[in-house]
Design an enzyme around this catalytic site. Structure first.
Site, PDB file in Angstrom:
ATOM      1  N   PRO A   2       0.997  -1.133  -0.010  1.00 57.42           N
ATOM      2  CA  PRO A   2      -0.115   0.031  -0.153  1.00 57.42           C
ATOM      3  C   PRO A   2       0.816   1.200  -0.003  1.00 57.42           C
ATOM      4  O   PRO A   2       1.958   1.471   0.954  1.00 57.42           O
ATOM      5  CB  PRO A   2      -0.863  -0.089   1.352  1.00 57.42           C
ATOM      6  N   GLU A   3       0.843   2.243  -1.156  1.00 55.84           N
ATOM      7  CA  GLU A   3       1.295   3.480  -1.042  1.00 55.84           C
ATOM      8  C   GLU A   3       0.168   4.730  -0.549  1.00 55.84           C
ATOM      9  O   GLU A   3      -0.819   4.016  -0.106  1.00 55.84           O
ATOM     10  CB  GLU A   3       1.743   3.610  -2.412  1.00 55.84           C
TER      11      GLU A   3
END
Ligand SMILES: [Zn+2]
Length: 300
Positions: A2-3
Protein backbone atom coordinates in the site's frame (compact mmCIF):
# COMPACT_ATOMS: atom_id res chain seq x y z
CA UNK A 1 2.51 -2.66 -1.06
CA UNK A 2 0.00 0.00 0.00
CA UNK A 3 1.34 3.41 -1.00
CA UNK A 4 0.18 6.84 0.10
CA UNK A 5 -2.92 6.96 -2.18
CA UNK A 6 -4.06 3.53 -1.00
CA UNK A 7 -3.60 4.52 2.64
CA UNK A 8 -5.41 7.81 2.03
CA UNK A 9 -8.32 5.95 0.41
CA UNK A 10 -8.61 3.57 3.36
CA UNK A 11 -8.42 6.56 5.70
CA UNK A 12 -11.30 8.38 4.03
CA UNK A 13 -13.45 5.28 4.15
CA UNK A 14 -12.65 4.40 7.79
CA UNK A 15 -13.07 8.00 8.93
CA UNK A 16 -16.68 8.02 7.75
CA UNK A 17 -17.40 4.57 9.23
CA UNK A 18 -15.60 4.68 12.58
CA UNK A 19 -15.66 8.28 13.83
CA UNK A 20 -17.82 8.56 16.94
CA UNK A 21 -17.65 4.83 17.65
CA UNK A 22 -16.47 3.37 20.92
CA UNK A 23 -14.09 0.46 21.35
CA UNK A 24 -15.81 -2.33 23.27
CA UNK A 25 -13.20 -5.07 23.02
CA UNK A 26 -9.75 -5.62 21.48
CA UNK A 27 -8.55 -9.11 20.68
CA UNK A 28 -5.07 -10.10 19.47
CA UNK A 29 -4.13 -13.45 17.94
CA UNK A 30 -0.42 -12.89 18.67
CA UNK A 31 1.99 -10.69 20.60
CA UNK A 32 3.63 -9.03 17.65
CA UNK A 33 3.39 -8.02 14.02
CA UNK A 34 6.62 -6.55 12.63
CA UNK A 35 7.18 -5.18 16.15
CA UNK A 36 5.57 -6.28 19.42
CA UNK A 37 2.26 -4.62 20.25
CA UNK A 38 2.83 -1.82 22.79
CA UNK A 39 2.48 -2.63 26.49
CA UNK A 40 -1.17 -2.84 27.64
CA UNK A 41 -2.36 -2.31 24.06
CA UNK A 42 -5.77 -3.90 24.55
CA UNK A 43 -6.38 -2.28 27.97
CA UNK A 44 -5.43 1.18 26.77
CA UNK A 45 -7.78 1.07 23.79
CA UNK A 46 -10.75 -0.65 25.41
CA UNK A 47 -13.38 1.92 26.33
CA UNK A 48 -11.88 4.65 24.14
CA UNK A 49 -13.98 6.67 21.73
CA UNK A 50 -12.77 7.22 18.17
CA UNK A 51 -12.65 10.91 17.26
CA UNK A 52 -11.34 10.73 13.71
CA UNK A 53 -9.05 8.86 11.36
CA UNK A 54 -6.25 10.86 9.77
CA UNK A 55 -3.02 10.05 7.98
CA UNK A 56 0.63 11.03 8.14
CA UNK A 57 2.84 9.62 5.36
CA UNK A 58 1.76 5.97 5.24
CA UNK A 59 0.56 5.83 8.84
CA UNK A 60 -3.13 5.68 9.65
CA UNK A 61 -3.73 7.67 12.81
CA UNK A 62 -6.85 6.77 14.71
CA UNK A 63 -7.36 9.60 17.20
CA UNK A 64 -9.16 8.39 20.34
CA UNK A 65 -10.19 9.79 23.66
CA UNK A 66 -10.38 7.85 26.90
CA UNK A 67 -11.02 9.30 30.37
CA UNK A 68 -10.65 12.81 28.91
CA UNK A 69 -7.16 11.94 27.61
CA UNK A 70 -6.14 11.85 23.98
CA UNK A 71 -4.49 8.78 22.58
CA UNK A 72 -3.41 8.01 19.01
CA UNK A 73 -3.61 4.51 17.64
CA UNK A 74 -1.06 4.26 14.82
CA UNK A 75 -1.44 1.60 12.15
CA UNK A 76 1.14 0.96 9.44
CA UNK A 77 -0.02 -1.50 6.79
CA UNK A 78 3.51 -2.60 5.83
CA UNK A 79 3.58 -4.73 2.67
CA UNK A 80 0.28 -6.56 2.88
CA UNK A 81 -1.75 -5.22 5.80
CA UNK A 82 -5.49 -4.66 5.40
CA UNK A 83 -7.90 -2.98 7.77
CA UNK A 84 -11.41 -4.26 7.20
CA UNK A 85 -14.57 -2.81 8.65
CA UNK A 86 -17.24 -5.46 9.00
CA UNK A 87 -20.47 -3.85 10.23
CA UNK A 88 -23.15 -6.01 11.85
CA UNK A 89 -26.43 -6.72 10.15
CA UNK A 90 -29.12 -4.25 11.16
CA UNK A 91 -30.55 -5.04 14.59
CA UNK A 92 -27.70 -7.42 15.45
CA UNK A 93 -26.33 -5.97 18.68
CA UNK A 94 -23.55 -8.39 19.52
CA UNK A 95 -20.32 -8.04 17.55
CA UNK A 96 -19.84 -11.31 15.75
CA UNK A 97 -16.84 -13.60 15.91
CA UNK A 98 -14.74 -12.75 12.90
CA UNK A 99 -12.19 -15.50 12.59
CA UNK A 100 -9.42 -14.11 14.78
CA UNK A 101 -6.21 -16.08 14.18
CA UNK A 102 -7.49 -17.59 10.93
CA UNK A 103 -6.20 -16.56 7.50
CA UNK A 104 -3.67 -14.04 8.86
CA UNK A 105 -6.32 -12.18 10.88
CA UNK A 106 -4.25 -10.87 13.78
CA UNK A 107 -6.44 -8.20 15.40
CA UNK A 108 -10.20 -7.84 15.89
CA UNK A 109 -11.63 -4.72 17.49
CA UNK A 110 -15.32 -4.66 18.43
CA UNK A 111 -16.90 -1.26 17.98
CA UNK A 112 -20.24 0.15 19.07
CA UNK A 113 -22.12 3.33 18.30
CA UNK A 114 -20.54 3.79 14.88
CA UNK A 115 -22.50 5.20 11.97
CA UNK A 116 -23.39 1.64 10.93
CA UNK A 117 -24.05 0.59 14.55
CA UNK A 118 -21.89 -2.26 15.86
CA UNK A 119 -19.19 -4.01 13.94
CA UNK A 120 -15.69 -5.39 13.97
CA UNK A 121 -12.56 -3.73 12.64
CA UNK A 122 -10.17 -6.49 11.59
CA UNK A 123 -6.49 -6.34 10.71
CA UNK A 124 -5.22 -9.00 8.29
CA UNK A 125 -1.57 -9.18 7.25
CA UNK A 126 -0.07 -12.20 5.49
CA UNK A 127 3.53 -11.01 5.56
CA UNK A 128 3.38 -9.19 8.88
CA UNK A 129 5.49 -6.19 7.89
CA UNK A 130 2.79 -3.93 9.29
CA UNK A 131 2.69 -2.79 12.90
CA UNK A 132 0.64 -0.87 15.45
CA UNK A 133 1.61 1.57 18.15
CA UNK A 134 -0.06 3.86 20.66
CA UNK A 135 0.98 7.34 21.61
CA UNK A 136 -0.44 9.63 24.26
CA UNK A 137 -1.44 13.03 22.97
CA UNK A 138 -2.12 14.43 19.55
CA UNK A 139 -0.39 13.17 16.40
CA UNK A 140 -0.77 16.49 14.60
CA UNK A 141 0.84 18.27 17.58
CA UNK A 142 3.90 16.09 16.96
CA UNK A 143 3.46 14.03 20.12
CA UNK A 144 4.27 10.74 18.36
CA UNK A 145 7.92 9.81 18.27
CA UNK A 146 7.52 7.71 15.13
CA UNK A 147 6.23 10.71 13.17
CA UNK A 148 8.65 13.37 14.33
CA UNK A 149 11.32 12.83 11.70
CA UNK A 150 8.96 12.73 8.75
CA UNK A 151 9.19 15.41 6.10
CA UNK A 152 6.30 17.35 4.60
CA UNK A 153 3.20 15.83 3.04
CA UNK A 154 3.33 15.86 -0.78
CA UNK A 155 -0.37 16.74 -0.97
CA UNK A 156 -0.12 19.61 1.51
CA UNK A 157 0.19 23.21 0.38
CA UNK A 158 3.75 23.24 1.69
CA UNK A 159 4.94 20.95 -1.10
CA UNK A 160 5.66 23.28 -4.02
CA UNK A 161 8.34 23.95 -6.60
CA UNK A 162 9.73 26.80 -4.57
CA UNK A 163 9.84 24.69 -1.39
CA UNK A 164 11.68 21.95 -3.28
CA UNK A 165 14.09 24.51 -4.67
CA UNK A 166 14.81 26.56 -1.53
CA UNK A 167 14.42 24.01 1.24
CA UNK A 168 15.85 20.99 -0.49
CA UNK A 169 17.97 21.68 -3.58
CA UNK A 170 19.62 24.93 -2.44
CA UNK A 171 20.05 23.66 1.11
CA UNK A 172 21.76 20.50 -0.08
CA UNK A 173 23.91 22.41 -2.58
CA UNK A 174 25.14 24.70 0.20
CA UNK A 175 26.44 21.75 2.17
CA UNK A 176 29.74 20.02 1.59
CA UNK A 177 27.97 16.74 0.84
CA UNK A 178 24.78 15.37 -0.63
CA UNK A 179 24.67 17.31 -3.89
CA UNK A 180 25.65 14.13 -5.77
CA UNK A 181 22.47 12.37 -4.64
CA UNK A 182 19.86 11.82 -7.32
CA UNK A 183 16.52 13.60 -7.33
CA UNK A 184 14.76 10.25 -7.09
CA UNK A 185 16.72 9.31 -3.99
CA UNK A 186 15.86 12.65 -2.39
CA UNK A 187 12.15 12.36 -3.20
CA UNK A 188 12.06 8.90 -1.62
CA UNK A 189 13.89 10.12 1.49
CA UNK A 190 11.09 10.26 4.09
CA UNK A 191 12.86 13.05 5.95
CA UNK A 192 12.22 15.48 3.07
CA UNK A 193 8.89 14.35 1.63
CA UNK A 194 6.90 11.78 3.59
CA UNK A 195 5.08 8.85 2.08
CA UNK A 196 6.38 8.68 -1.49
CA UNK A 197 7.44 5.28 -2.84
CA UNK A 198 9.07 4.09 -6.04
CA UNK A 199 5.99 3.98 -8.27
CA UNK A 200 4.73 7.49 -7.58
CA UNK A 201 8.18 9.07 -7.72
CA UNK A 202 8.88 7.31 -11.04
CA UNK A 203 5.56 8.41 -12.51
CA UNK A 204 5.81 11.93 -11.12
CA UNK A 205 9.25 12.38 -12.65
CA UNK A 206 8.02 11.10 -16.01
CA UNK A 207 5.25 13.72 -15.95
CA UNK A 208 7.85 16.33 -14.97
CA UNK A 209 10.25 15.26 -17.74
CA UNK A 210 13.07 14.96 -15.23
CA UNK A 211 15.49 12.03 -15.32
CA UNK A 212 15.35 10.07 -12.02
CA UNK A 213 19.15 9.89 -11.90
CA UNK A 214 19.71 13.62 -12.37
CA UNK A 215 21.84 14.75 -9.43
CA UNK A 216 20.77 17.51 -7.08
CA UNK A 217 23.44 19.99 -8.22
CA UNK A 218 21.99 19.85 -11.77
CA UNK A 219 18.35 20.39 -10.72
CA UNK A 220 16.92 23.81 -11.61
CA UNK A 221 14.06 25.85 -10.16
CA UNK A 222 12.08 25.05 -13.31
CA UNK A 223 12.65 21.31 -12.73
CA UNK A 224 11.37 21.75 -9.17
CA UNK A 225 8.17 23.38 -10.38
CA UNK A 226 7.51 20.55 -12.84
CA UNK A 227 8.41 17.89 -10.25
CA UNK A 228 6.00 19.20 -7.61
CA UNK A 229 3.21 19.41 -10.20
CA UNK A 230 4.02 15.91 -11.53
CA UNK A 231 4.07 14.26 -8.10
CA UNK A 232 0.81 15.89 -7.02
CA UNK A 233 -0.83 14.97 -10.31
CA UNK A 234 -0.07 11.24 -10.02
CA UNK A 235 -1.08 11.13 -6.35
CA UNK A 236 -4.39 12.85 -7.10
CA UNK A 237 -5.11 10.55 -10.05
CA UNK A 238 -4.41 7.53 -7.85
CA UNK A 239 -6.65 8.80 -5.04
CA UNK A 240 -9.43 9.44 -7.56
CA UNK A 241 -8.98 5.90 -8.89
CA UNK A 242 -9.03 4.65 -5.28
CA UNK A 243 -12.42 6.16 -4.70
CA UNK A 244 -13.84 4.00 -7.46
CA UNK A 245 -12.16 0.83 -6.17
CA UNK A 246 -13.72 1.28 -2.73
CA UNK A 247 -16.83 -0.58 -3.86
CA UNK A 248 -14.88 -3.87 -3.75
CA UNK A 249 -13.17 -2.88 -0.52
CA UNK A 250 -16.50 -2.45 1.21
CA UNK A 251 -17.53 -5.93 0.19
CA UNK A 252 -15.01 -6.96 2.80
CA UNK A 253 -12.19 -8.63 0.93
CA UNK A 254 -9.97 -5.60 1.47
CA UNK A 255 -8.30 -6.00 -1.89
CA UNK A 256 -7.76 -2.42 -2.88
CA UNK A 257 -4.68 -3.73 -4.65
CA UNK A 258 -2.94 -1.28 -6.87
CA UNK A 259 -5.17 1.35 -8.25
CA UNK A 260 -5.85 1.19 -11.91
CA UNK A 261 -3.56 4.11 -12.38
CA UNK A 262 -2.47 4.53 -15.97
CA UNK A 263 1.23 3.94 -15.50
CA UNK A 264 3.24 5.93 -18.02
CA UNK A 265 6.73 4.75 -17.15
CA UNK A 266 6.76 2.24 -14.31
CA UNK A 267 7.15 -1.32 -15.60
CA UNK A 268 7.00 -0.28 -19.28
CA UNK A 269 10.57 -1.23 -20.27
CA UNK A 270 11.19 -0.85 -24.03
CA UNK A 271 7.66 0.35 -24.71
CA UNK A 272 7.01 3.60 -26.56
CA UNK A 273 6.88 6.78 -24.49
CA UNK A 274 3.26 7.91 -24.14
CA UNK A 275 3.99 11.62 -24.25
CA UNK A 276 2.46 13.34 -27.24
CA UNK A 277 5.00 14.01 -29.99
CA UNK A 278 7.74 12.03 -28.21
CA UNK A 279 9.44 9.24 -30.17
CA UNK A 280 11.39 7.93 -27.16
CA UNK A 281 10.97 4.62 -25.43
CA UNK A 282 11.03 3.73 -21.76
CA UNK A 283 14.41 2.67 -20.41
CA UNK A 284 15.02 0.85 -17.18
CA UNK A 285 17.95 1.12 -14.80
CA UNK A 286 18.26 -0.74 -11.53
CA UNK A 287 20.16 0.90 -8.70
CA UNK A 288 20.42 -0.62 -5.26
CA UNK A 289 17.76 -3.19 -6.15
CA UNK A 290 15.24 -0.52 -7.13
CA UNK A 291 14.09 -0.12 -10.70
CA UNK A 292 13.94 3.30 -12.31
CA UNK A 293 12.06 3.93 -15.54
CA UNK A 294 12.44 6.99 -17.72
CA UNK A 295 11.97 8.18 -21.29
CA UNK A 296 15.06 7.81 -23.47
CA UNK A 297 14.55 11.41 -24.70
CA UNK A 298 14.88 12.95 -21.23
CA UNK A 299 18.40 14.17 -20.50
CA UNK A 300 20.10 12.94 -17.38
ZN1 LIG B 1 9.18 10.63 -23.92
Amino acid sequence: MPELPEVETVRRYLDTCLSGGSIARVRLARKDLRFPFPVSFTERLTGARILKVSRRAKYLLIACEKDARKIVWLVHLGMSGKLLWLPNEKGDEQPREQGLGVDHRHVCVDLRECKDGCGVLCYDDARRFGFMDLCNGDAMANDCLRLQKLGIEPLSNLFSGSWLWHSVVCTINNRSRGYGRTIKDILMDQGYVAGLGNIYVTEGLWHARVHPMRVIKDITLDDCERISRGIRKVLRMAIDAGGSSLKDYRKGDGSLGYFQLNLRAYGRTNEACLRKDCDGKINKATIGGRASYFCSNVAR
